[in-house]
Design a protein around this motif. Structure first.
Motif, PDB file in Angstrom:
ATOM      1  N   LEU A  78       0.835  -1.206   0.000  1.00 34.08           N
ATOM      2  CA  LEU A  78       0.000   0.000   0.000  1.00 34.08           C
ATOM      3  C   LEU A  78       0.867   1.252   0.000  1.00 34.08           C
ATOM      4  N   GLY A  79       2.001   1.183  -0.705  1.00 33.43           N
ATOM      5  CA  GLY A  79       2.856   2.358  -0.827  1.00 33.43           C
ATOM      6  C   GLY A  79       2.364   3.266  -1.944  1.00 33.43           C
ATOM      7  N   PHE A  80       2.343   4.587  -1.693  1.00 31.68           N
ATOM      8  CA  PHE A  80       1.892   5.566  -2.682  1.00 31.68           C
ATOM      9  C   PHE A  80       2.925   6.687  -2.804  1.00 31.68           C
ATOM     10  N   ARG A  81       3.257   7.025  -4.021  1.00 30.56           N
ATOM     11  CA  ARG A  81       4.283   8.032  -4.288  1.00 30.56           C
ATOM     12  C   ARG A  81       3.940   9.370  -3.634  1.00 30.56           C
ATOM     13  N   GLY A  82       4.957   9.997  -3.050  1.00 31.02           N
ATOM     14  CA  GLY A  82       4.824  11.356  -2.546  1.00 31.02           C
ATOM     15  C   GLY A  82       3.952  11.525  -1.323  1.00 31.02           C
ATOM     16  N   THR A  83       3.643  10.420  -0.626  1.00 27.46           N
ATOM     17  CA  THR A  83       2.727  10.514   0.508  1.00 27.46           C
ATOM     18  C   THR A  83       3.450  10.607   1.847  1.00 27.46           C
ATOM     19  N   SER A  84       2.821  11.256   2.788  1.00 20.47           N
ATOM     20  CA  SER A  84       3.410  11.575   4.089  1.00 20.47           C
ATOM     21  C   SER A  84       2.979  10.583   5.164  1.00 20.47           C
ATOM     22  N   VAL A  85       3.603  10.701   6.331  1.00 21.84           N
ATOM     23  CA  VAL A  85       3.330   9.773   7.432  1.00 21.84           C
ATOM     24  C   VAL A  85       1.864   9.839   7.869  1.00 21.84           C
ATOM     25  N   ASP A  86       1.277  11.034   7.893  1.00 19.67           N
ATOM     26  CA  ASP A  86      -0.131  11.133   8.325  1.00 19.67           C
ATOM     27  C   ASP A  86      -1.069  10.448   7.329  1.00 19.67           C
ATOM     28  N   ARG A 117       8.730  18.904   6.493  1.00 21.95           N
ATOM     29  CA  ARG A 117       7.471  19.644   6.415  1.00 21.95           C
ATOM     30  C   ARG A 117       6.943  19.789   4.989  1.00 21.95           C
ATOM     31  N   ASP A 118       7.840  19.758   3.990  1.00 21.72           N
ATOM     32  CA  ASP A 118       7.458  20.199   2.654  1.00 21.72           C
ATOM     33  C   ASP A 118       7.375  19.117   1.577  1.00 21.72           C
ATOM     34  N   VAL A 119       8.244  18.120   1.617  1.00 23.70           N
ATOM     35  CA  VAL A 119       8.408  17.235   0.459  1.00 23.70           C
ATOM     36  C   VAL A 119       7.240  16.271   0.280  1.00 23.70           C
ATOM     37  N   LEU A 120       6.836  15.591   1.340  1.00 27.09           N
ATOM     38  CA  LEU A 120       5.785  14.578   1.259  1.00 27.09           C
ATOM     39  C   LEU A 120       4.448  15.166   1.715  1.00 27.09           C
ATOM     40  N   LYS A 121       3.358  14.702   1.112  1.00 30.43           N
ATOM     41  CA  LYS A 121       2.050  15.318   1.345  1.00 30.43           C
ATOM     42  C   LYS A 121       0.968  14.284   1.664  1.00 30.43           C
TER      43      LYS A 121
END
Length: 298
Positions: A78-86, A117-121
């Motif tokens: 369930l890995g998704f590109r550009g995604t953050s820990v939250d 803070r900025d790279v992953l969303k």
């Protein structure tokens, strides 16, 4: 006046009927998506023994089919590109609400951007095609990606592109049956399009809190959590490792790649931060052997 009121009521009735019919249009959107893992998740169709979470480092670098064959346990990515820990925390919460509790979670640390803070969303765009599922719709409203009108109107739940454009299959949205996104062997891309070289990391307490909540959830549900550090095609960031170790619970296992992935022709890498399918096979084999070794000791 009565005629005007009659016209208004007629218009409202027609609009509400059309809006109700539009619900069936929304239900057709998921079938057009090359990547339907979020639909599988919410419908309880995954049911994995080993669940892989993370950003593109998880999606590209760990092959669920290979891991399943090696460990004899069903793995799902369930890995998704550009995604953050939250975002990963939210995925786990949805997963547990609709699927059986996995034995193990492999969480792929995004070195060195995991707590940045900025790279992953939190990528609401990934949820939009699956807005017909109320849990996704509620989050899209909460995050401001949809108007609050979406609570009562189906027309407010989508835009033109979501409804009428069929996405093409690309490196970013192609997935195997068990959810992995292997990158074919191609000419090495160097720093790539998504990698920000030598960025000054700005720690985000929100991401640190989300990682702790993810670990808490694993403890509560008696899930073994294995945090893995995949290779970059540059020296391992020792400062990030120190930060990560500080944030890990005692019960959290931490695994750093042990093989040498660096070659003169970048044989195992797609770009500086992602493995190609050859590198992914090698790294997946490492993780699988680590899991098997731990099982033998326990």
């Amino acid at each position: 006046m009565k005629k005007l009121i009659t016209h208004i009521l007629l218009f409202c009735s027609c609009f509400l009927i059309l809006d109700a019919c539009y619900y069936f249009v929304l239900q057709k959107i998921p079938a057009k998506q090359p990547d339907r893992r979020l639909e599988q998740l919410i419908k309880g169709e995954i049911q994995a023994d080993v669940l892989i979470l993370g950003s593109s480092r998880a999606a590209h670098n760990i092959l669920a089919e290979d891991l399943s064959n090696l460990t004899k346990q069903k793995a799902f990515n369930l890995g998704f590109r550009g995604t953050s820990v939250d975002f990963h925390l939210q995925l786990l919460q949805w997963y547990l609400a609709h699927n059986a509790v996995p034995k193990t979670i492999i969480y792929t640390a995004d070195v060195p951007f995991m707590f940045d803070r900025d790279v992953l969303k939190y990528r609401t765009d990934l949820l939009l095609p699956f807005v017909c599922y109320q849990e996704y719709c509620n989050v899209l409203i909460e995050k401001g990606a949809l108007s609050k009108l979406a609570l009562v109107l189906n027309f407010a739940k989508s835009n033109f592109n979501t409804v009428f454009v069929t996405p093409k299959v690309t490196i970013e949205n192609y997935t195997t049956k068990l959810g992995s996104n292997p990158i074919p062997v191609e000419l090495y891309k160097g720093n790539g399009e998504h990698f920000i070289a030598d960025k000054n990391i700005v720690m985000d307490n929100k991401m640190i809190k989300a990682f702790k909540q993810l670990q808490d959830l694993c403890v509560q549900m008696h899930i073994e959590l294995l945090v893995v550090i995949p290779p970059n095609n540059k020296p391992l960031n020792s400062n990030f490792i120190k930060i990560l170790k500080k944030q890990c619970f005692e019960s959290t296992l931490l695994y750093t790649y042990s093989s040498n992935f660096k070659t003169s022709k970048n044989h195992y890498f797609y770009d500086v931060s992602h493995l190609n399918v050859l590198g992914a096979k090698k790294f997946t084999n490492e993780i699988g052997n680590f899991i098997l070794l731990k099982q033998k000791k326990s």
